[in-house]
Scaffold this motif. Structure first.
Motif, PDB file in Angstrom:
ATOM      1  N   PHE A  11      11.644  29.297  41.625  1.00  0.00           N
ATOM      2  CA  PHE A  11      11.818  30.689  42.021  1.00  0.00           C
ATOM      3  C   PHE A  11      13.296  31.049  42.128  1.00  0.00           C
ATOM      4  O   PHE A  11      13.714  32.123  41.690  1.00  0.00           O
ATOM      5  CB  PHE A  11      11.116  30.945  43.358  1.00  0.00           C
ATOM      6  N   GLY A  12      14.100  30.145  42.681  1.00  0.00           N
ATOM      7  CA  GLY A  12      15.538  30.385  42.780  1.00  0.00           C
ATOM      8  C   GLY A  12      16.191  30.507  41.411  1.00  0.00           C
ATOM      9  O   GLY A  12      17.049  31.355  41.193  1.00  0.00           O
ATOM     10  N   VAL A  14      14.712  31.425  38.600  1.00  0.00           N
ATOM     11  CA  VAL A  14      14.260  32.685  37.989  1.00  0.00           C
ATOM     12  C   VAL A  14      15.047  33.860  38.574  1.00  0.00           C
ATOM     13  O   VAL A  14      15.496  34.747  37.841  1.00  0.00           O
ATOM     14  CB  VAL A  14      12.748  32.873  38.172  1.00  0.00           C
ATOM     15  N   CYS A  15      15.248  33.866  39.877  1.00  0.00           N
ATOM     16  CA  CYS A  15      16.016  34.946  40.518  1.00  0.00           C
ATOM     17  C   CYS A  15      17.458  34.947  40.039  1.00  0.00           C
ATOM     18  O   CYS A  15      18.032  36.001  39.748  1.00  0.00           O
ATOM     19  CB  CYS A  15      15.962  34.818  42.036  1.00  0.00           C
ATOM     20  N   PHE A  16      18.069  33.751  39.932  1.00  0.00           N
ATOM     21  CA  PHE A  16      19.444  33.653  39.442  1.00  0.00           C
ATOM     22  C   PHE A  16      19.542  34.153  38.002  1.00  0.00           C
ATOM     23  O   PHE A  16      20.474  34.891  37.661  1.00  0.00           O
ATOM     24  CB  PHE A  16      19.942  32.210  39.538  1.00  0.00           C
ATOM     25  N   SER A  17      18.595  33.760  37.167  1.00  0.00           N
ATOM     26  CA  SER A  17      18.595  34.209  35.768  1.00  0.00           C
ATOM     27  C   SER A  17      18.429  35.712  35.661  1.00  0.00           C
ATOM     28  O   SER A  17      19.094  36.366  34.849  1.00  0.00           O
ATOM     29  CB  SER A  17      17.479  33.513  34.986  1.00  0.00           C
ATOM     30  N   LEU A  18      17.559  36.279  36.468  1.00  0.00           N
ATOM     31  CA  LEU A  18      17.358  37.730  36.472  1.00  0.00           C
ATOM     32  C   LEU A  18      18.618  38.459  36.927  1.00  0.00           C
ATOM     33  O   LEU A  18      19.016  39.469  36.329  1.00  0.00           O
ATOM     34  CB  LEU A  18      16.176  38.095  37.358  1.00  0.00           C
ATOM     35  N   LEU A  19      19.268  37.938  37.949  1.00  0.00           N
ATOM     36  CA  LEU A  19      20.512  38.533  38.432  1.00  0.00           C
ATOM     37  C   LEU A  19      21.607  38.448  37.378  1.00  0.00           C
ATOM     38  O   LEU A  19      22.320  39.425  37.125  1.00  0.00           O
ATOM     39  CB  LEU A  19      20.949  37.837  39.718  1.00  0.00           C
ATOM     40  N   THR A  22      20.847  40.916  34.532  1.00  0.00           N
ATOM     41  CA  THR A  22      21.126  42.289  34.945  1.00  0.00           C
ATOM     42  C   THR A  22      22.627  42.560  34.978  1.00  0.00           C
ATOM     43  O   THR A  22      23.092  43.596  34.501  1.00  0.00           O
ATOM     44  CB  THR A  22      20.503  42.572  36.326  1.00  0.00           C
TER      45      THR A  22
END
Length: 83
Positions: A11-12, A14-19, A22
């Motif tokens: 989850f971390g 995925v969140c880092f990749s999304l950030l 963006t």
């Protein structure tokens, strides 16, 4: 089922990749259309780095993949000599 630590790590990531996606998309797609005096520009590096940083990352990634492949092939060759 994966342990909770693996799920948290995934989850971390995925969140880092999304950030990161963006941030980079805003940097490359949105900023060229804004005036240079806009406040949003102070949160980003100059535009030259939008090409340099991914280029260096790509070279490093190719080097790591090549080194990994070379090590695996070298170990496999050494195992075949022993047998």
């Amino acid at each position: 089922m994966a342990p909770s630590t693996d799920q948290a790590l995934g989850f971390g990531l995925v969140c880092f990749s999304l950030l990161l996606f963006t941030y980079y998309s805003t940097w490359v797609i949105v900023l060229p259309f804004l005036d240079s005096g806009h406040d949003l520009h102070r949160y980003f590096l100059p535009r030259e780095y939008s090409v340099i940083i991914p280029g260096i990352a790509a070279v490093l990634a190719l080097f790591c993949v090549g080194a990994f492949t070379g090590i695996v092939m070298w170990r496999n060759q050494n195992l075949n000599k022993v047998d």
